[in-house]
Design a protein around this motif. Structure first.
Motif, PDB file in Angstrom:
ATOM      1  N   ILE A  43     -15.383 -25.529  35.583  1.00 29.82           N
ATOM      2  CA  ILE A  43     -15.987 -25.827  34.288  1.00 29.82           C
ATOM      3  C   ILE A  43     -16.372 -24.468  33.714  1.00 29.82           C
ATOM      4  N   LYS A  44     -15.792 -24.133  32.582  1.00 34.04           N
ATOM      5  CA  LYS A  44     -15.883 -22.774  32.034  1.00 34.04           C
ATOM      6  C   LYS A  44     -17.273 -22.495  31.433  1.00 34.04           C
ATOM      7  N   PRO A  45     -17.603 -21.190  31.227  1.00 31.75           N
ATOM      8  CA  PRO A  45     -18.970 -20.828  30.834  1.00 31.75           C
ATOM      9  C   PRO A  45     -19.523 -21.579  29.619  1.00 31.75           C
ATOM     10  N   VAL A  96      -2.180 -13.454  37.381  1.00 32.18           N
ATOM     11  CA  VAL A  96      -0.850 -13.894  36.924  1.00 32.18           C
ATOM     12  C   VAL A  96      -0.675 -13.713  35.417  1.00 32.18           C
ATOM     13  N   HIS A  97      -1.785 -13.678  34.693  1.00 25.71           N
ATOM     14  CA  HIS A  97      -1.715 -13.557  33.233  1.00 25.71           C
ATOM     15  C   HIS A  97      -1.913 -12.131  32.746  1.00 25.71           C
ATOM     16  N   LYS A  98      -1.867 -11.135  33.663  1.00 22.44           N
ATOM     17  CA  LYS A  98      -2.315  -9.798  33.242  1.00 22.44           C
ATOM     18  C   LYS A  98      -1.452  -9.144  32.175  1.00 22.44           C
ATOM     19  N   PRO A 105      -1.252 -11.199  26.167  1.00 19.24           N
ATOM     20  CA  PRO A 105      -2.131 -10.534  25.187  1.00 19.24           C
ATOM     21  C   PRO A 105      -3.589 -10.988  25.260  1.00 19.24           C
ATOM     22  N   PHE A 106      -3.799 -12.208  25.773  1.00 16.52           N
ATOM     23  CA  PHE A 106      -5.165 -12.750  25.798  1.00 16.52           C
ATOM     24  C   PHE A 106      -5.897 -12.446  27.102  1.00 16.52           C
ATOM     25  N   TYR A 107      -5.258 -11.675  27.999  1.00 17.08           N
ATOM     26  CA  TYR A 107      -5.827 -11.469  29.348  1.00 17.08           C
ATOM     27  C   TYR A 107      -7.246 -10.877  29.315  1.00 17.08           C
ATOM     28  N   TYR A 145      -4.733 -34.363  37.450  1.00 15.42           N
ATOM     29  CA  TYR A 145      -5.845 -33.659  36.803  1.00 15.42           C
ATOM     30  C   TYR A 145      -5.406 -32.983  35.511  1.00 15.42           C
ATOM     31  N   ARG A 146      -4.179 -32.446  35.491  1.00  9.22           N
ATOM     32  CA  ARG A 146      -3.667 -31.845  34.242  1.00  9.22           C
ATOM     33  C   ARG A 146      -3.610 -32.904  33.131  1.00  9.22           C
ATOM     34  N   THR A 147      -3.253 -34.123  33.507  1.00  7.55           N
ATOM     35  CA  THR A 147      -3.243 -35.212  32.523  1.00  7.55           C
ATOM     36  C   THR A 147      -4.655 -35.500  32.027  1.00  7.55           C
ATOM     37  N   SER A 203      -3.997 -30.821  26.921  1.00  9.83           N
ATOM     38  CA  SER A 203      -3.297 -29.566  26.589  1.00  9.83           C
ATOM     39  C   SER A 203      -4.245 -28.372  26.580  1.00  9.83           C
ATOM     40  N   THR A 204      -3.666 -27.176  26.823  1.00  7.77           N
ATOM     41  CA  THR A 204      -4.434 -25.924  26.852  1.00  7.77           C
ATOM     42  C   THR A 204      -5.273 -25.758  25.586  1.00  7.77           C
ATOM     43  N   ASN A 205      -4.655 -26.004  24.437  1.00  5.85           N
ATOM     44  CA  ASN A 205      -5.383 -25.918  23.166  1.00  5.85           C
ATOM     45  C   ASN A 205      -6.017 -27.284  22.865  1.00  5.85           C
ATOM     46  N   ILE A 231     -10.497 -34.383  28.749  1.00 11.34           N
ATOM     47  CA  ILE A 231     -11.690 -33.530  28.858  1.00 11.34           C
ATOM     48  C   ILE A 231     -11.670 -32.436  27.793  1.00 11.34           C
ATOM     49  N   ARG A 232     -10.512 -31.819  27.590  1.00 12.95           N
ATOM     50  CA  ARG A 232     -10.447 -30.745  26.583  1.00 12.95           C
ATOM     51  C   ARG A 232     -10.620 -31.281  25.167  1.00 12.95           C
ATOM     52  N   LYS A 233     -10.171 -32.500  24.931  1.00  7.74           N
ATOM     53  CA  LYS A 233     -10.370 -33.105  23.610  1.00  7.74           C
ATOM     54  C   LYS A 233     -11.863 -33.319  23.337  1.00  7.74           C
ATOM     55  N   SER A 243     -12.112 -24.307  21.631  1.00 10.93           N
ATOM     56  CA  SER A 243     -10.999 -23.454  21.178  1.00 10.93           C
ATOM     57  C   SER A 243     -10.069 -23.255  22.369  1.00 10.93           C
ATOM     58  N   ILE A 244      -8.929 -22.595  22.137  1.00 11.52           N
ATOM     59  CA  ILE A 244      -7.974 -22.386  23.251  1.00 11.52           C
ATOM     60  C   ILE A 244      -8.617 -21.562  24.369  1.00 11.52           C
ATOM     61  N   GLU A 245      -9.526 -20.673  24.016  1.00 13.72           N
ATOM     62  CA  GLU A 245     -10.209 -19.867  25.038  1.00 13.72           C
ATOM     63  C   GLU A 245     -11.361 -20.657  25.667  1.00 13.72           C
ATOM     64  N   LYS A 246     -12.157 -21.286  24.816  1.00 11.15           N
ATOM     65  CA  LYS A 246     -13.280 -22.100  25.320  1.00 11.15           C
ATOM     66  C   LYS A 246     -12.804 -23.535  25.462  1.00 11.15           C
ATOM     67  N   ASN A 247     -11.834 -23.730  26.371  1.00 15.10           N
ATOM     68  CA  ASN A 247     -11.217 -25.058  26.490  1.00 15.10           C
ATOM     69  C   ASN A 247     -11.804 -25.875  27.644  1.00 15.10           C
ATOM     70  N   ALA A 248     -13.064 -25.629  27.912  1.00 13.06           N
ATOM     71  CA  ALA A 248     -13.913 -26.462  28.791  1.00 13.06           C
ATOM     72  C   ALA A 248     -13.638 -26.345  30.291  1.00 13.06           C
ATOM     73  N   VAL A 249     -12.357 -26.456  30.678  1.00 12.74           N
ATOM     74  CA  VAL A 249     -12.056 -26.478  32.114  1.00 12.74           C
ATOM     75  C   VAL A 249     -10.757 -25.745  32.434  1.00 12.74           C
ATOM     76  N   HIS A 250     -10.677 -25.315  33.690  1.00 11.25           N
ATOM     77  CA  HIS A 250      -9.424 -24.839  34.268  1.00 11.25           C
ATOM     78  C   HIS A 250      -8.903 -25.932  35.191  1.00 11.25           C
ATOM     79  N   GLY A 251      -7.597 -26.040  35.308  1.00  8.23           N
ATOM     80  CA  GLY A 251      -6.984 -26.915  36.311  1.00  8.23           C
ATOM     81  C   GLY A 251      -5.752 -26.237  36.884  1.00  8.23           C
ATOM     82  N   SER A 252      -5.591 -26.264  38.199  1.00  8.66           N
ATOM     83  CA  SER A 252      -4.436 -25.627  38.840  1.00  8.66           C
ATOM     84  C   SER A 252      -3.129 -26.166  38.276  1.00  8.66           C
TER      85      SER A 252
HETATM   86  P1  ATP Z   1      -5.996 -23.059  32.868  1.00  7.80           P
HETATM   87  O1  ATP Z   1      -5.143 -22.162  33.716  1.00  7.80           O
HETATM   88  O2  ATP Z   1      -7.322 -22.443  32.463  1.00  7.80           O
HETATM   89  O3  ATP Z   1      -6.158 -24.443  33.431  1.00  7.80           O
HETATM   90  P2  ATP Z   1      -3.731 -23.658  31.254  1.00  7.80           P
HETATM   91  O4  ATP Z   1      -2.978 -23.703  32.552  1.00  7.80           O
HETATM   92  O5  ATP Z   1      -3.701 -24.875  30.391  1.00  7.80           O
HETATM   93  O6  ATP Z   1      -5.244 -23.294  31.495  1.00  7.80           O
HETATM   94  P3  ATP Z   1      -2.715 -21.003  30.937  1.00  7.80           P
HETATM   95  O7  ATP Z   1      -1.456 -20.709  30.223  1.00  7.80           O
HETATM   96  O8  ATP Z   1      -2.764 -20.938  32.421  1.00  7.80           O
HETATM   97  O9  ATP Z   1      -3.253 -22.424  30.412  1.00  7.80           O
HETATM   98  O10 ATP Z   1      -3.819 -20.020  30.341  1.00  7.80           O
HETATM   99  C1  ATP Z   1      -5.018 -19.752  31.061  1.00  7.80           C
HETATM  100  C2  ATP Z   1      -6.179 -19.750  30.087  1.00  7.80           C
HETATM  101  O11 ATP Z   1      -5.996 -18.664  29.182  1.00  7.80           O
HETATM  102  C3  ATP Z   1      -6.267 -20.988  29.208  1.00  7.80           C
HETATM  103  O12 ATP Z   1      -7.040 -22.012  29.772  1.00  7.80           O
HETATM  104  C4  ATP Z   1      -6.913 -20.469  27.961  1.00  7.80           C
HETATM  105  O13 ATP Z   1      -8.342 -20.487  28.076  1.00  7.80           O
HETATM  106  C5  ATP Z   1      -6.455 -19.031  27.890  1.00  7.80           C
HETATM  107  N1  ATP Z   1      -5.339 -18.916  26.952  1.00  7.80           N
HETATM  108  C6  ATP Z   1      -4.088 -19.388  27.094  1.00  7.80           C
HETATM  109  N2  ATP Z   1      -3.321 -19.107  26.039  1.00  7.80           N
HETATM  110  C7  ATP Z   1      -4.131 -18.435  25.173  1.00  7.80           C
HETATM  111  C8  ATP Z   1      -3.954 -17.859  23.888  1.00  7.80           C
HETATM  112  N3  ATP Z   1      -2.775 -17.927  23.253  1.00  7.80           N
HETATM  113  N4  ATP Z   1      -5.029 -17.248  23.308  1.00  7.80           N
HETATM  114  C9  ATP Z   1      -6.223 -17.169  23.941  1.00  7.80           C
HETATM  115  N5  ATP Z   1      -6.455 -17.688  25.159  1.00  7.80           N
HETATM  116  C10 ATP Z   1      -5.435 -18.310  25.764  1.00  7.80           C
END
Ligand code: ATP
Ligand code: MG
Length: 139
Positions: free
Chosen positions: A10-12, A53-55, A58-60, A86-88, A92-94, A103-105, A110-119
């Motif tokens: 559960i994100k900050p 993995v996301h390094k 651009p949003f890293y 759980y992904r269901t 969606s990420t956004n 949960i994200r709905k 926002s796409i960054e503050k999207n509430a939760v991470h899921g593997s």
């Molecule tokens: P998570 O890994 O957090 O469950 P996800 O698998 O749906 O999310 P990823 O592509 O793995 O999405 O991205 C990891 C996290 O990076 C996203 O949850 C989101 O907070 C952020 N993110 C992804 N794409 C963008 C973007 N275009 N702009 C800003 N942040 C982004």
């Protein structure tokens, strides 16, 4: 074979805005068992390592900053086909694209503050769970 565990955070912003209880309610109501759970403050080094993995993305840097900006709740969840199920549930990420009832709905801002991470795979679920929890922290 379908995996039995997934890992979530559960994100900050969601934690700060007191959504953790409602999110955990949704998780439990959808048949997941909580195998391990803890509240932690991630250092930027640990957040950077978790999202390595996301390094190249651009949003890293923003992602690392956001995930280390406050307390998160990390948990291992168990269910048949846990990763996909759980992904269901999270949607969606956004959050703007997330389906009704996810949960994200409900809790994403926002796409960054999207509430939760899921593997995103069984392999990553095991890695992520091991990153946060030792064997004796799991039930
Ligand atoms: P998570 O890994 O957090 O469950 P996800 O698998 O749906 O999310 P990823 O592509 O793995 O999405 O991205 C990891 C996290 O990076 C996203 O949850 C989101 O907070 C952020 N993110 C992804 N794409 C963008 C973007 N275009 N702009 C800003 N942040 C982004
Ligand atoms: Mg992901």
């Amino acid at each position: 074979m379908t995996g039995k565990i997934t890992f979530t955070m559960i994100k900050p912003a969601a934690y700060q805005n007191l959504h953790a209880g409602k999110i955990l309610d949704m998780i439990l109501a959808n048949g997941f068992r909580i195998v391990a759970i803890k509240a932690v403050n991630l250092s930027s080094n640990l957040a950077a390592k978790f999202y390595e993995v996301h390094k190249e993305r651009p949003f890293y840097n923003d992602l690392v900053k956001s995930m280390s900006s406050g307390t998160i709740l990390a948990a291992i969840l168990e269910k048949e086909n846990a990763v996909e199920s759980y992904r269901t549930l999270i949607g969606s990420t956004n959050p703007a694209d997330a389906a009704e009832g996810t949960i994200r709905k409900y809790f994403g801002e926002s796409i960054e503050k999207n509430a939760v991470h899921g593997s995103d795979s069984d392999e990553n679920a095991l890695k992520e769970a091991a990153f946060f929890f030792s064997e004796f922290e799991r039930v």
